[in-house]
Design a protein around this motif. Structure first.
Motif, PDB file in Angstrom:
ATOM      1  N   ALA A   1     -25.551  11.026 -22.784  1.00 14.13           N
ATOM      2  CA  ALA A   1     -26.470  10.139 -23.823  1.00 14.13           C
ATOM      3  C   ALA A   1     -27.492  10.597 -24.274  1.00 14.13           C
ATOM      4  O   ALA A   1     -27.913  10.128 -25.694  1.00 14.13           O
ATOM      5  CB  ALA A   1     -26.954   9.304 -22.507  1.00 14.13           C
ATOM      6  N   VAL A   2     -28.182  11.665 -24.063  1.00 10.07           N
ATOM      7  CA  VAL A   2     -29.323  12.103 -24.729  1.00 10.07           C
ATOM      8  C   VAL A   2     -28.932  12.878 -25.901  1.00 10.07           C
ATOM      9  O   VAL A   2     -29.495  12.810 -26.898  1.00 10.07           O
ATOM     10  CB  VAL A   2     -30.021  13.098 -23.439  1.00 10.07           C
ATOM     11  N   ASP A   3     -27.758  13.757 -25.745  1.00 11.42           N
ATOM     12  CA  ASP A   3     -27.253  14.230 -26.985  1.00 11.42           C
ATOM     13  C   ASP A   3     -26.950  13.422 -28.068  1.00 11.42           C
ATOM     14  O   ASP A   3     -27.091  13.457 -29.261  1.00 11.42           O
ATOM     15  CB  ASP A   3     -25.962  15.097 -26.567  1.00 11.42           C
ATOM     16  N   ILE A   4     -26.064  12.158 -27.493  1.00 10.74           N
ATOM     17  CA  ILE A   4     -25.814  11.274 -28.608  1.00 10.74           C
ATOM     18  C   ILE A   4     -26.919  10.463 -29.082  1.00 10.74           C
ATOM     19  O   ILE A   4     -27.160  10.354 -30.409  1.00 10.74           O
ATOM     20  CB  ILE A   4     -24.783  10.097 -27.783  1.00 10.74           C
ATOM     21  N   PHE A   5     -27.988  10.150 -28.416  1.00 11.33           N
ATOM     22  CA  PHE A   5     -29.363   9.745 -28.820  1.00 11.33           C
ATOM     23  C   PHE A   5     -30.018  10.484 -29.757  1.00 11.33           C
ATOM     24  O   PHE A   5     -30.605   9.955 -30.791  1.00 11.33           O
ATOM     25  CB  PHE A   5     -30.098   9.082 -27.750  1.00 11.33           C
ATOM     26  N   ARG A   6     -30.057  11.710 -29.522  1.00  8.64           N
ATOM     27  CA  ARG A   6     -30.871  12.755 -30.441  1.00  8.64           C
ATOM     28  C   ARG A   6     -30.010  12.937 -31.843  1.00  8.64           C
ATOM     29  O   ARG A   6     -30.834  12.780 -32.862  1.00  8.64           O
ATOM     30  CB  ARG A   6     -30.814  14.166 -29.654  1.00  8.64           C
TER      31      ARG A   6
ATOM     32  N   LEU B   1     -21.935   2.807 -28.930  1.00 10.19           N
ATOM     33  CA  LEU B   1     -21.752   4.241 -28.658  1.00 10.19           C
ATOM     34  C   LEU B   1     -21.720   4.382 -27.150  1.00 10.19           C
ATOM     35  O   LEU B   1     -22.308   3.753 -26.575  1.00 10.19           O
ATOM     36  CB  LEU B   1     -22.911   4.888 -29.089  1.00 10.19           C
ATOM     37  N   LEU B   2     -20.719   5.400 -26.768  1.00  8.95           N
ATOM     38  CA  LEU B   2     -20.449   5.537 -25.123  1.00  8.95           C
ATOM     39  C   LEU B   2     -20.760   6.672 -24.631  1.00  8.95           C
ATOM     40  O   LEU B   2     -20.630   7.815 -25.444  1.00  8.95           O
ATOM     41  CB  LEU B   2     -19.016   5.067 -24.895  1.00  8.95           C
ATOM     42  N   ALA B   3     -21.247   6.860 -23.727  1.00  9.68           N
ATOM     43  CA  ALA B   3     -21.711   7.886 -22.845  1.00  9.68           C
ATOM     44  C   ALA B   3     -21.187   8.145 -21.345  1.00  9.68           C
ATOM     45  O   ALA B   3     -21.662   7.081 -20.711  1.00  9.68           O
ATOM     46  CB  ALA B   3     -22.805   8.365 -22.945  1.00  9.68           C
ATOM     47  N   ALA B   4     -20.684   9.267 -20.834  1.00  9.55           N
ATOM     48  CA  ALA B   4     -20.237   9.261 -19.600  1.00  9.55           C
ATOM     49  C   ALA B   4     -21.128   9.835 -18.453  1.00  9.55           C
ATOM     50  O   ALA B   4     -20.979   9.631 -17.405  1.00  9.55           O
ATOM     51  CB  ALA B   4     -18.814  10.038 -19.295  1.00  9.55           C
ATOM     52  N   ASN B   5     -22.138  10.355 -19.096  1.00 12.73           N
ATOM     53  CA  ASN B   5     -23.265  10.864 -18.095  1.00 12.73           C
ATOM     54  C   ASN B   5     -24.658  10.998 -18.977  1.00 12.73           C
ATOM     55  O   ASN B   5     -24.745  10.846 -20.015  1.00 12.73           O
ATOM     56  CB  ASN B   5     -22.922  12.343 -17.566  1.00 12.73           C
ATOM     57  N   GLY B   6     -25.593  11.383 -18.140  1.00 13.79           N
ATOM     58  CA  GLY B   6     -26.968  11.355 -18.967  1.00 13.79           C
ATOM     59  C   GLY B   6     -27.037  12.298 -19.824  1.00 13.79           C
ATOM     60  O   GLY B   6     -27.861  12.087 -20.973  1.00 13.79           O
ATOM     61  N   GLN B   7     -26.525  13.493 -19.815  1.00 10.79           N
ATOM     62  CA  GLN B   7     -26.780  14.626 -20.666  1.00 10.79           C
ATOM     63  C   GLN B   7     -25.930  14.225 -22.156  1.00 10.79           C
ATOM     64  O   GLN B   7     -26.448  14.402 -23.075  1.00 10.79           O
ATOM     65  CB  GLN B   7     -25.989  16.093 -20.226  1.00 10.79           C
TER      66      GLN B   7
ATOM     67  N   MET C   1     -26.280  14.553 -15.322  1.00 11.08           N
ATOM     68  CA  MET C   1     -27.645  14.296 -15.376  1.00 11.08           C
ATOM     69  C   MET C   1     -27.974  12.893 -15.192  1.00 11.08           C
ATOM     70  O   MET C   1     -27.126  12.068 -15.769  1.00 11.08           O
ATOM     71  CB  MET C   1     -28.411  14.558 -16.825  1.00 11.08           C
ATOM     72  N   GLY C   2     -28.886  12.420 -14.058  1.00  8.00           N
ATOM     73  CA  GLY C   2     -29.024  11.243 -13.714  1.00  8.00           C
ATOM     74  C   GLY C   2     -29.693  10.243 -14.778  1.00  8.00           C
ATOM     75  O   GLY C   2     -30.259  10.722 -15.538  1.00  8.00           O
ATOM     76  N   GLY C   3     -29.780   9.029 -14.544  1.00  5.03           N
ATOM     77  CA  GLY C   3     -30.497   7.982 -15.490  1.00  5.03           C
ATOM     78  C   GLY C   3     -32.214   8.381 -15.358  1.00  5.03           C
ATOM     79  O   GLY C   3     -32.878   8.168 -16.299  1.00  5.03           O
ATOM     80  N   GLN C   4     -32.800   8.914 -14.370  1.00  2.00           N
ATOM     81  CA  GLN C   4     -34.109   9.035 -14.375  1.00  2.00           C
ATOM     82  C   GLN C   4     -34.389  10.303 -15.360  1.00  2.00           C
ATOM     83  O   GLN C   4     -35.411  10.070 -16.340  1.00  2.00           O
ATOM     84  CB  GLN C   4     -34.637   9.553 -12.964  1.00  2.00           C
ATOM     85  N   ALA C   5     -33.532  11.245 -15.319  1.00  2.00           N
ATOM     86  CA  ALA C   5     -33.983  12.373 -16.257  1.00  2.00           C
ATOM     87  C   ALA C   5     -33.568  12.019 -17.721  1.00  2.00           C
ATOM     88  O   ALA C   5     -34.362  12.335 -18.598  1.00  2.00           O
ATOM     89  CB  ALA C   5     -33.092  13.692 -15.881  1.00  2.00           C
ATOM     90  N   ALA C   6     -32.487  11.278 -17.930  1.00  2.00           N
ATOM     91  CA  ALA C   6     -32.272  10.777 -19.295  1.00  2.00           C
ATOM     92  C   ALA C   6     -33.104   9.971 -19.840  1.00  2.00           C
ATOM     93  O   ALA C   6     -33.229   9.786 -21.213  1.00  2.00           O
ATOM     94  CB  ALA C   6     -30.696  10.117 -19.135  1.00  2.00           C
ATOM     95  N   PHE C   7     -33.559   9.104 -19.107  1.00  3.70           N
ATOM     96  CA  PHE C   7     -34.657   8.244 -19.531  1.00  3.70           C
ATOM     97  C   PHE C   7     -35.890   8.863 -19.963  1.00  3.70           C
ATOM     98  O   PHE C   7     -36.415   8.645 -21.208  1.00  3.70           O
ATOM     99  CB  PHE C   7     -35.204   7.268 -18.224  1.00  3.70           C
ATOM    100  N   ALA C   8     -36.320   9.806 -19.177  1.00  4.04           N
ATOM    101  CA  ALA C   8     -37.620  10.635 -19.811  1.00  4.04           C
ATOM    102  C   ALA C   8     -37.210  11.332 -20.991  1.00  4.04           C
ATOM    103  O   ALA C   8     -38.097  11.417 -21.914  1.00  4.04           O
ATOM    104  CB  ALA C   8     -38.008  11.516 -18.615  1.00  4.04           C
ATOM    105  N   LEU C   9     -36.049  11.921 -21.187  1.00  5.40           N
ATOM    106  CA  LEU C   9     -36.002  12.783 -22.273  1.00  5.40           C
ATOM    107  C   LEU C   9     -35.540  11.860 -23.423  1.00  5.40           C
ATOM    108  O   LEU C   9     -36.005  12.275 -24.613  1.00  5.40           O
ATOM    109  CB  LEU C   9     -34.308  13.550 -22.146  1.00  5.40           C
TER     110      LEU C   9
END
Length: 707
Positions: free
Chosen positions: A622-627, A614-620, A645-653
């Motif tokens: 990535a979070v949406d697809i993962f959810r 699965l591919l995501a172009a930014n942190g937001q 959204m950067g990797g740090q914020a996406a990592f936490a979410l």
């Protein structure tokens, strides 16, 4: 010599106070009785507005006046962006005991209490990384309140604490981060200097206000003058007659110049500025100007009784008329203040260039990852006898050289790739002697003073070797054909919390102009010089939390001193060799990266090895697809730097949605840097640029570790 309208906040009426300072003893004002009316007038916020506004905008800080309990008296002058934005998100955030803090509810700030208890500067840093100071205001042994200053970062802001703060304060993380990176960090040492200046100015202004009250209400003017001088006790205050002879001398002058009152009374004031190489500075010209305008201010070199020099700011005021006329002189040592300002300017320049270098390296690493990964796939499908095989190898070698240049850029930015280990610095240098000897001219003699049995340092040994070679070769080149010595020494700094390496040459030395440029990228005094050189050295030192100092005198050589934090000595354990093969896998991998060519390549590599992608172009994204697919995702490959959204914020979410999911960080920065950003929760890490085997191995290791 320049005339101003308000030196140190003094009014023309305060000139008489300068004159009377020598007339009272310390015992005559040991206690001051303040009525409630006087107390309110002394801390009237309207009266403090001008001096606080001037200090706030000059020093780029927020400043406010408070009572002894830390409650603001008046407004906060020049509030800083992050603090202002955080306070706009909610009406009340609990009692922190300090309006300058962004502490969570229930936590209290102790800055005001500490400042009043110690009668000195108190410094506090809150959860967002914002730092502020409190300095006491007192008269006659009574604490009247404090001055608060700060709301600034003491180092580059950290994203994760700001993200937590944004959630707690109900403000936009993006707006809070944008506000944070607009604030220029101020080092704690510099903030400490600003605080001392604020304390002196506050005490002086408080003394001035009290003197104004005494001028209206007290009959004995001598007590009035002495109380004012209690507020400016850290300044040299003296008076001179029209011939320039000293007629009074306060305790601050004795501390600053080293002369007792009996030694200096009646002497020509030129004595305070006459030294070898420094012409005697008479007071006739400033006296003439003060007779016309009331007072003048200027800056120049002063000399103490022991012959040492300092840079002093002087104010001379005309006192009295006719035969009774004298001149009051106030002198302040500003040597460290000027030096700190220059160091701050240099640090800000280096930080700005480092951010630029890091940004370029990040983007270049993304491109290299795509190139090197593609070459790996193509080469794996070719026979060595194929005519294209050798061409692919040439492209691979070129990519490796490009990656080495990126590594130098990252070293300068302080975010280089490290293989951290613990080792003995003296032993490392000793092991390099054959290589060092072969790299310097025969006319240069290498002298070693490597102290044995020192504590170890924790660092990347290859990066430290680069520092050693660079500094020694630079020293040898500075000596020239006539020959000379390069001395290399190691030892402990002070009581042993840090370890130093010193490289001293007997070469030509550097001018101040050259010294100011040596850490700039691509700067060289050699016609053929190129590369990052000392700029990379500076970045490596910064990234290892070390310090670098340069001392140089034209014609007398240069000394570089590098220091690092120490760790206990021990036995170094060799790292286990990584496996050269990565097994095929199954499952779904979420790839989040803003570089489309890189995600396309990673998708090909993973699909060929049995994974779904699965591919995501930014942190937001990535979070949406993962959810939406949390239960079915086997692992996440997450870039650290992405838009929206950067990797740090996406990592936490992502970890909030499913705490145990394996996450592999993908970045051009070092693993050490990544783990500092996100903590020990990181499962996997892969350094850009990488090849197919590295990618598969990193994902497999992260999955096995999480399982």
């Amino acid at each position: 010599m320049k005339e101003h309208k308000a030196p140190f906040g003094l009014t023309p009426g305060a000139a008489e106070i300068l004159r009377a300072e020598a007339s009272l003893s310390e015992e005559e004002y040991s206690y001051v009785h303040l009525s409630p009316e006087w107390h309110a007038e002394l801390l009237d916020p309207a009266g403090w507005t001008s001096v606080l506004e001037t200090f706030a905008h000059t020093m780029k800080l927020s400043v406010a006046l408070s009572d002894p309990e830390g409650r603001l008296l008046g407004i906060c002058h020049n509030p800083q962006p992050v603090w202002s934005l955080a306070h706009s998100g909610a009406e009340k955030f609990g009692d922190t005991g300090c309006p300058f803090c962004l502490l969570p509810a229930g936590q209290r700030c102790s800055a005001v209490q500490d400042a009043l208890r110690t009668d000195g500067v108190a410094m506090v840093q809150d959860q967002a990384g914002l730092t502020h100071v409190a300095v006491p205001l007192s008269l006659g042994g009574q604490h009247l309140g404090t001055l608060l200053a700060g709301q600034v970062f003491s180092h580059y802001p950290e994203p994760l604490p700001l993200q937590r703060l944004a959630r707690a304060r109900h403000v936009s993380p993006q707006r809070l981060w944008a506000a944070a990176i607009r604030q220029v960090p101020i080092a704690r040492t510099t903030l400490q200097l600003y605080a001392k200046l604020l304390m002196a100015l506050g005490q002086g202004f408080l003394g001035q206000r009290y003197s104004a009250i005494l001028q209206r209400k007290l009959a004995q003017t001598s007590q009035r003058y002495r109380l004012f001088f209690d507020g400016v006790k850290d300044y040299a205050l003296l008076t001179v007659d029209p011939a320039g002879r000293i007629t009074s001398w306060n305790s601050g002058a004795q501390r600053l110049f080293g002369y007792r009152e009996g030694e200096i009374m009646g002497q020509d004031a030129c004595r305070l500025s006459a030294a070898d190489g420094v012409p005697a500075e008479g007071l006739q010209q400033p006296m003439s100007e003060a007779d016309k305008s009331g007072w003048v201010e200027w800056e120049g070199w002063r000399v103490r009784n022991d012959g040492t020099r300092f840079l002093g700011t002087s104010v001379l005021a005309s006192l009295g008329h006719g035969e009774t006329r004298e001149y009051g002189v106030l002198i302040r040592d500003v040597t460290e203040l000027r030096r700190s300002a220059q160091e701050l300017q240099q640090a800000q320049k280096m930080e700005g260039i480092g951010v630029l270098a890091g940004g370029i390296a990040h983007d270049f690493n993304n491109l290299l990852t795509g190139v090197m990964g593609s070459l790996t796939l193509i080469k794996g499908n070719l026979s060595p006898d194929d005519s294209s095989y050798s061409i692919i190898e040439i492209a691979e070698r070129s990519s490796v050289r490009a990656a080495e240049l990126v590594a130098q850029l990252l070293a300068y930015a302080g975010k280089g790739k490290f293989a951290i280990s613990r080792f003995d610095l003296s032993m490392l240098i000793a092991e390099m002697l054959p290589l060092i000897a072969a790299s310097i001219p025969k006319t240069v003699r290498l002298e070693l003073a490597l102290k044995p049995d020192l504590p170890w340092i924790e660092a990347d040994a290859s990066q430290i070797r680069q520092i050693v070679m660079n500094l020694i070769i630079n020293g040898a080149e500075a000596i020239g054909a006539e020959g000379g010595t390069v001395q290399v020494a190691t030892g402990l700094v002070g009581e042993g919390s840090d370890l130093f390496m010193q490289v001293k040459d007997s070469g030509s030395g550097m001018s101040e102009t050259t010294k100011a440029q040596i850490f700039d990228p691509f700067f060289s005094t050699k016609f053929t010089g190129r590369g990052l050189g000392l700029a990379a050295v500076s970045g490596i030192v910064r990234s290892h939390r070390g310090a670098l100092q340069v001392d140089s005198i034209p014609g007398q050589g240069t000394t570089f001193t590098v220091s690092f934090p120490t760790v206990p000595a021990g036995v170094q354990k060799p790292a286990a060799a990584p496996s050269s093969k990565a097994p095929r896998g199954t499952g779904t991998i979420l790839i989040a990266d803003d570089e489309s060519s890189l995600t396309a390549l990673a998708e090909v590599i993973l699909k060929q090895s049995g994974y779904s992608v699965l591919l995501a172009a930014n942190g937001q994204e990535a979070v949406d697809i993962f959810r939406q697919n949390a239960a079915g995702i086997t692992a996440v490959l997450l870039d650290m730097t992405m838009p929206v959204m950067g990797g740090q914020a996406a990592f936490a979410l992502i970890r909030e949605i499913r705490p145990g999911v394996p996450i592999i960080l993908s970045t051009g920065y070092s693993e050490t840097f990544a783990r500092e950003e996100l903590g020990d929760a990181v499962v996997g890490f892969i350094q850009k640029p990488y090849g197919a085997a590295q990618l598969l191995k990193s994902i497999q290791d992260a999955i096995q570790q999480a399982g």
